[in-house]
Scaffold this motif. Structure first.
Motif, mmCIF file in Angstrom:
data_model
loop_
_atom_site.group_PDB
_atom_site.id
_atom_site.type_symbol
_atom_site.label_atom_id
_atom_site.label_comp_id
_atom_site.label_asym_id
_atom_site.label_seq_id
_atom_site.Cartn_x
_atom_site.Cartn_y
_atom_site.Cartn_z
ATOM 1 N N LEU A 36 0.835 -1.205 0.000
ATOM 2 C CA LEU A 36 0.000 0.000 0.000
ATOM 3 C C LEU A 36 0.870 1.256 0.000
ATOM 4 C CD1 LEU A 36 -2.666 1.537 0.204
ATOM 5 C CD2 LEU A 36 -2.576 1.187 2.697
ATOM 6 N N THR A 37 1.896 1.278 0.822
ATOM 7 C CA THR A 37 2.783 2.440 0.894
ATOM 8 C C THR A 37 3.453 2.691 -0.454
ATOM 9 O OG1 THR A 37 3.151 2.044 3.247
ATOM 10 C CG2 THR A 37 4.751 3.452 2.125
ATOM 11 N N THR A 38 3.897 1.623 -1.099
ATOM 12 C CA THR A 38 4.513 1.739 -2.420
ATOM 13 C C THR A 38 3.511 2.277 -3.441
ATOM 14 O OG1 THR A 38 6.019 -0.068 -1.903
ATOM 15 C CG2 THR A 38 5.719 0.454 -4.232
ATOM 16 N N ALA A 39 2.283 1.762 -3.399
ATOM 17 C CA ALA A 39 1.242 2.220 -4.335
ATOM 18 C C ALA A 39 0.899 3.685 -4.099
ATOM 19 C CB ALA A 39 -0.010 1.350 -4.189
ATOM 20 N N ILE A 40 0.822 4.096 -2.848
ATOM 21 C CA ILE A 40 0.520 5.500 -2.537
ATOM 22 C C ILE A 40 1.633 6.393 -3.074
ATOM 23 C CG2 ILE A 40 0.291 7.212 -0.697
ATOM 24 C CD1 ILE A 40 -0.996 4.966 1.017
ATOM 25 N N GLN A 41 2.870 6.036 -2.777
ATOM 26 C CA GLN A 41 3.993 6.866 -3.212
ATOM 27 C C GLN A 41 4.046 6.984 -4.724
ATOM 28 O OE1 GLN A 41 7.119 4.888 -1.020
ATOM 29 N NE2 GLN A 41 6.907 6.279 0.714
ATOM 30 N N ALA A 42 3.723 5.896 -5.425
ATOM 31 C CA ALA A 42 3.718 5.936 -6.892
ATOM 32 C C ALA A 42 2.577 6.794 -7.431
ATOM 33 C CB ALA A 42 3.612 4.520 -7.451
ATOM 34 N N ALA A 43 1.451 6.838 -6.711
ATOM 35 C CA ALA A 43 0.281 7.584 -7.169
ATOM 36 C C ALA A 43 0.341 9.071 -6.823
ATOM 37 C CB ALA A 43 -0.993 6.979 -6.563
ATOM 38 N N LEU A 44 1.229 9.453 -5.924
ATOM 39 C CA LEU A 44 1.309 10.857 -5.512
ATOM 40 C C LEU A 44 1.748 11.745 -6.663
ATOM 41 C CD1 LEU A 44 3.020 10.586 -2.016
ATOM 42 C CD2 LEU A 44 0.733 11.464 -2.470
ATOM 43 N N PRO A 45 1.168 12.939 -6.746
ATOM 44 C CA PRO A 45 1.668 13.913 -7.722
ATOM 45 C C PRO A 45 3.136 14.233 -7.414
ATOM 46 C CG PRO A 45 -0.390 14.657 -6.713
ATOM 47 C CD PRO A 45 0.054 13.438 -5.968
ATOM 48 N N ALA A 46 3.869 14.620 -8.433
ATOM 49 C CA ALA A 46 5.310 14.854 -8.290
ATOM 50 C C ALA A 46 5.639 15.797 -7.126
ATOM 51 C CB ALA A 46 5.878 15.407 -9.592
ATOM 52 N N GLN A 47 4.864 16.870 -6.964
ATOM 53 C CA GLN A 47 5.192 17.829 -5.900
ATOM 54 C C GLN A 47 4.993 17.245 -4.505
ATOM 55 O OE1 GLN A 47 2.604 18.191 -7.994
ATOM 56 N NE2 GLN A 47 0.830 19.088 -6.999
ATOM 57 N N HIS A 48 4.198 16.176 -4.387
ATOM 58 C CA HIS A 48 3.973 15.553 -3.081
ATOM 59 C C HIS A 48 4.887 14.363 -2.853
ATOM 60 C CE1 HIS A 48 0.508 17.907 -1.778
ATOM 61 N NE2 HIS A 48 0.233 17.985 -3.061
#
Length: 150
Positions: free
Chosen positions: A97-109
């Motif tokens: 889940l953490t990996t998926a969230i980080q991949a889905a975050l907009p670049a600035q986040h």
């Protein structure tokens, strides 16, 4: 008590989760957290999901969303710590889940997500996009500063 690795995972997961609040990554994040919570029972799951929704609303309404996220990160680290203490078998699911969230975050986040952990009376200095200024007062008269282990 969680192992150091699981504590770091809870911290990373909590930081990623709040980093996604009020961003385009929230749909992925909310669905993933909901799947993770299927192990906690319906009453607690509903309460945690309500807390999630309320926290997203706080970030959306905040004058400074980044400050709101920083304030919420320890709350979600604690939530995830408790979840891992009760269900250590969820480690892999939380990593995913953490990996998926980080991949889905907009670049600035994506730069916002940072995990720094200090242990055993150590000092940790971390900064993102800025400077660290450190000042330490001298010890009171007659007292010596403890020496640092080398």
């Amino acid at each position: 008590m969680l192992s150091e690795a699981l504590a770091a995972l809870a911290a990373s997961g909590g930081t990623a989760l709040v980093g996604a609040m009020a961003t385009d990554a929230w749909t992925v994040t909310r669905a993933g957290v909901s799947r993770l919570l299927k192990h906690v029972g319906p009453g607690r799951r509903d309460a945690i999901e309500a807390q999630l929704d309320a926290n997203v609303a706080l970030v959306e309404r905040a004058h400074d969303p980044e400050q709101a996220r920083q304030a919420l990160a320890p709350v979600w680290q604690l939530q995830l710590t408790q979840l891992l203490e009760e269900h250590p078998e969820l480690e892999t699911a939380l990593v995913d889940l953490t990996t998926a969230i980080q991949a889905a975050l907009p670049a600035q986040h994506q730069q916002w997500v940072q995990t720094n952990i200090a242990r055993d009376n150590s000092r940790l200095f971390a900064v993102q996009g800025g400077n660290v200024f450190y000042h330490e007062a001298p010890p009171p008269a007659g007292q010596e500063r403890p020496s640092s282990p080398e």
